[in-house]
Design an enzyme around this catalytic site. Structure first.
Site, PDB file in Angstrom:
ATOM      1  N   ASP A   9       0.808  -1.068   0.008  1.00  0.00           N
ATOM      2  CA  ASP A   9       0.009   0.045  -0.161  1.00  0.00           C
ATOM      3  C   ASP A   9       0.960   1.162   0.007  1.00  0.00           C
ATOM      4  O   ASP A   9       1.775   1.194   0.477  1.00  0.00           O
ATOM      5  CB  ASP A   9      -0.860  -0.094   1.377  1.00  0.00           C
ATOM      6  CG  ASP A   9      -1.595   1.379   1.306  1.00  0.00           C
ATOM      7  OD1 ASP A   9      -2.379   1.726   0.693  1.00  0.00           O
ATOM      8  OD2 ASP A   9      -1.143   2.050   2.385  1.00  0.00           O
ATOM      9  N   ALA A  10       0.493   2.443  -0.518  1.00  0.00           N
ATOM     10  CA  ALA A  10       1.317   3.663  -0.559  1.00  0.00           C
ATOM     11  C   ALA A  10       1.154   4.556   0.514  1.00  0.00           C
ATOM     12  O   ALA A  10       1.948   4.771   1.492  1.00  0.00           O
ATOM     13  CB  ALA A  10       0.754   4.337  -1.888  1.00  0.00           C
ATOM     14  N   TYR A  11      -0.179   5.080   0.798  1.00  0.00           N
ATOM     15  CA  TYR A  11      -0.277   6.088   1.833  1.00  0.00           C
ATOM     16  C   TYR A  11      -0.650   5.651   3.108  1.00  0.00           C
ATOM     17  O   TYR A  11      -1.497   4.893   3.347  1.00  0.00           O
ATOM     18  CB  TYR A  11      -1.657   7.070   1.531  1.00  0.00           C
ATOM     19  CG  TYR A  11      -1.335   7.447   0.042  1.00  0.00           C
ATOM     20  CD1 TYR A  11      -0.359   8.297  -0.153  1.00  0.00           C
ATOM     21  CD2 TYR A  11      -2.110   7.428  -1.160  1.00  0.00           C
ATOM     22  CE1 TYR A  11      -0.125   9.134  -1.261  1.00  0.00           C
ATOM     23  CE2 TYR A  11      -1.827   7.680  -2.496  1.00  0.00           C
ATOM     24  CZ  TYR A  11      -0.761   8.804  -2.505  1.00  0.00           C
ATOM     25  OH  TYR A  11      -0.503   9.276  -3.925  1.00  0.00           O
ATOM     26  N   ARG A  40      -7.577  13.056   6.530  1.00  0.00           N
ATOM     27  CA  ARG A  40      -7.254  11.675   6.327  1.00  0.00           C
ATOM     28  C   ARG A  40      -8.496  10.771   6.433  1.00  0.00           C
ATOM     29  O   ARG A  40      -8.788  10.005   5.570  1.00  0.00           O
ATOM     30  CB  ARG A  40      -6.146  10.893   7.234  1.00  0.00           C
ATOM     31  CG  ARG A  40      -5.844   9.599   7.281  1.00  0.00           C
ATOM     32  CD  ARG A  40      -5.408   9.059   5.517  1.00  0.00           C
ATOM     33  NE  ARG A  40      -4.969   7.824   5.450  1.00  0.00           N
ATOM     34  CZ  ARG A  40      -4.886   7.322   4.356  1.00  0.00           C
ATOM     35  NH1 ARG A  40      -5.044   7.876   3.203  1.00  0.00           N
ATOM     36  NH2 ARG A  40      -4.298   5.880   4.391  1.00  0.00           N
ATOM     37  N   SER A 116      -2.434   0.801  -4.765  1.00  0.00           N
ATOM     38  CA  SER A 116      -2.792   2.003  -4.256  1.00  0.00           C
ATOM     39  C   SER A 116      -4.225   2.532  -4.665  1.00  0.00           C
ATOM     40  O   SER A 116      -4.608   2.429  -5.682  1.00  0.00           O
ATOM     41  CB  SER A 116      -1.754   2.915  -4.078  1.00  0.00           C
ATOM     42  OG  SER A 116      -2.434   4.335  -3.638  1.00  0.00           O
ATOM     43  N   ASN A 117      -5.080   3.263  -3.742  1.00  0.00           N
ATOM     44  CA  ASN A 117      -6.195   3.949  -4.265  1.00  0.00           C
ATOM     45  C   ASN A 117      -5.785   5.363  -4.967  1.00  0.00           C
ATOM     46  O   ASN A 117      -6.494   5.845  -5.574  1.00  0.00           O
ATOM     47  CB  ASN A 117      -6.915   4.580  -3.004  1.00  0.00           C
ATOM     48  CG  ASN A 117      -7.703   3.390  -2.469  1.00  0.00           C
ATOM     49  OD1 ASN A 117      -7.969   2.563  -3.148  1.00  0.00           O
ATOM     50  ND2 ASN A 117      -8.230   3.650  -1.070  1.00  0.00           N
TER      51      ASN A 117
END
Length: 219
Positions: A9-11, A40, A116-117
């Site tokens: 995942d990125a964030y 967030r 990622s989203n």
């Protein structure tokens, strides 16, 4: 057991989502932490609601909308601050161990990807800013399926793109809900519990819980 495919995942996992507000903390004042948390929370809420409604907008649009809500809620009307916060989101800091861990996994022969989203442009900017473009083999954005995590179609981007069975993938995320979705899909999951949160979704347990990505090099 070492895997040959590691997907991140990125964030919140590779990139610190609170870094943008931290850079402007003095301008914001005592509401800085609350602003970052609310930004967030709304960003994620909008992604889940829009997936359930079938009303997709890309993650950058949701990021802008979430910031607008957070600023309005805290009665912060500084247009230049809004612009600076959004600009900073394109170059978020990565966590300190990220470059070392990814390089170590890459040196072992593993393939590395981001799932990622984030929109393709957001992710490309973040990867380049963190100098990870030399170690990440592929970046999977949700844009092609027009749904957000935890929809199974998102995780299937990896298995279809890399022609792998789900259990061949080690998936790492700091978001427990993301770990639950990936576990249900069939990935071998690792929850990066950076802030020591209590566990939840106990019917979809991760294979491993780590305080940072560092443990992947010895797991």
């Amino acid at each position: 057991m070492r895997h040959t495919a590691y997907v991140f995942d990125a964030y919140g996992t590779l990139f610190d989502v609170h870094a943008a507000v931290r850079r402007q903390a003095e301008r914001i004042g005592p509401d800085a932490q609350r602003l970052s948390e609310l930004w967030r929370a709304k960003q994620l809420e909008y992604s889940w609601i829009r997936t359930m409604m079938g009303a997709y907008q890309d993650f950058w649009s949701l990021t802008e909308q979430a910031l607008d809500f957070a600023l309005a809620s805290l009665k912060i009307g500084d247009a230049s601050l809004r612009a600076d916060l959004l600009s900073a989101y394109w170059t978020l800091d990565c966590y300190p161990e990220v470059p070392h861990v990814l390089k170590g996994l890459k040196a072992s022969g593993a393939r590395l990807a981001i799932l990622s989203n984030g929109s393709p442009a957001m992710l490309a900017a973040a990867v380049k800013s963190a100098a990870l473009d030399g170690v990440i083999d592929e970046v999977f954005s949700v844009d092609p399926v027009r749904r957000f995590k935890t929809d199974p179609a998102v995780y299937d981007l990896v298995t279809m793109g890399w022609r792998l069975y789900p259990n061949a993938v080690s998936f790492q995320s700091s978001n427990r809900w993301d770990v639950a979705g990936a576990t249900k899909f069939g990935f071998r999951t690792v929850w990066i519990n950076r802030s020591g949160q209590p566990d939840e979704y106990r019917d979809f347990e991760p294979a491993l819980i780590l305080p940072s990505l560092e443990g992947l090099l010895t797991a």
